[in-house]
Design an enzyme around this catalytic site. Sequence first.
Site, PDB file in Angstrom:
ATOM      1  N   ASP A 109      63.313  43.996 -51.217  1.00 17.42           N
ATOM      2  CA  ASP A 109      63.392  43.070 -52.361  1.00 17.42           C
ATOM      3  C   ASP A 109      64.849  42.890 -52.754  1.00 17.42           C
ATOM      4  OD1 ASP A 109      60.661  43.321 -52.478  1.00 17.42           O
ATOM      5  OD2 ASP A 109      60.759  44.901 -54.004  1.00 17.42           O
TER       6      ASP A 109
HETATM    7  N1  URA Z   1      58.638  48.490 -51.600  1.00 17.48           N
HETATM    8  C1  URA Z   1      59.097  47.756 -52.617  1.00 17.48           C
HETATM    9  O1  URA Z   1      58.483  47.724 -53.680  1.00 17.48           O
HETATM   10  N2  URA Z   1      60.245  47.067 -52.447  1.00 17.48           N
HETATM   11  C2  URA Z   1      60.953  47.080 -51.308  1.00 17.48           C
HETATM   12  O2  URA Z   1      61.997  46.423 -51.215  1.00 17.48           O
HETATM   13  C3  URA Z   1      60.448  47.848 -50.249  1.00 17.48           C
HETATM   14  C4  URA Z   1      59.293  48.543 -50.427  1.00 17.48           C
END
Ligand code: URA
Length: 267
Positions: free
Chosen positions: A104
């Site tokens: 993310d």
């Molecule tokens: N889980 C998440 O919530 N975000 C990420 O970027 C990777 C795994």
Amino acid sequence: MARERLQKVIASAGVASRRECEELILTGVVRVNGRVVDSLPAFVDPQTDAISVDGKRLKPPQRVYFALNKPKGVICTNRDPEGRKVAVDLVRCPQRIFCIGRLDADTTGLIVLTNDAELANHLTHPRYKVPKTYIATVKGRLDAEAVQRLKRGIWLAEGKTGKATVKVLKAGNQESSVEITISQGLNRQVRRMLANVGVPVKSLKRTSIGKLKLQDLAVGRYRPLTKAEVAALQAAPTATQTQSGRARTKPPGSNGRRRDGRKTDAS
Ligand code: URA
């Protein structure tokens, strides 16, 4: 892998400038997979298409692999219509590379960038349950019951998450930190799992992918992977070697058998 303009691929192989390569193509001396390509635009996959100029086959570009400690606010697609910073721009590399999987925008930590589509498929395909470890700082205290629920799996919209390894690193009333290892890649999975047990994520960092570790790579910095690290990623366990870790798609009480009577690997 994304296809690239033919003249760019030929120019990157050192044949001539991009402009000159356009002219070469128009003169009919360029073949792709045995067929003459004499008009533009033309697009190819430099790793898999056989390209020749004047009968001489171009070598596919060298495969490259980098580990990046992705900063916050940087996204993992190759181009962002909103104009945000993209991870590929942080790595200086003449080859066209892309991120394997995604973090993310708000998540920091380990991401692999490469031009090797085969490895990307191996590490991201749901069949290949490559464990990924994250450290999350969360709001509030993560109690023993929440830890057990995370370990057993959490029901999300897609189904039940697979078994996780969970280690509380710091437990406080205001804030706790936890290391969690999962073998799936559902969208925002760690954030949603932790929110589900009542402790929203304040910050999240990925620290390993299979045997590859982030170690002390500073935020925003990158390094090439060693041959041994690439080999370890290529050898990461496959679905037939690991029988746990996939999201279950049936609610509790189902018999874990497929319609054809065979057992599913989530049971
Ligand atoms: N889980 C998440 O919530 N975000 C990420 O970027 C990777 C795994």
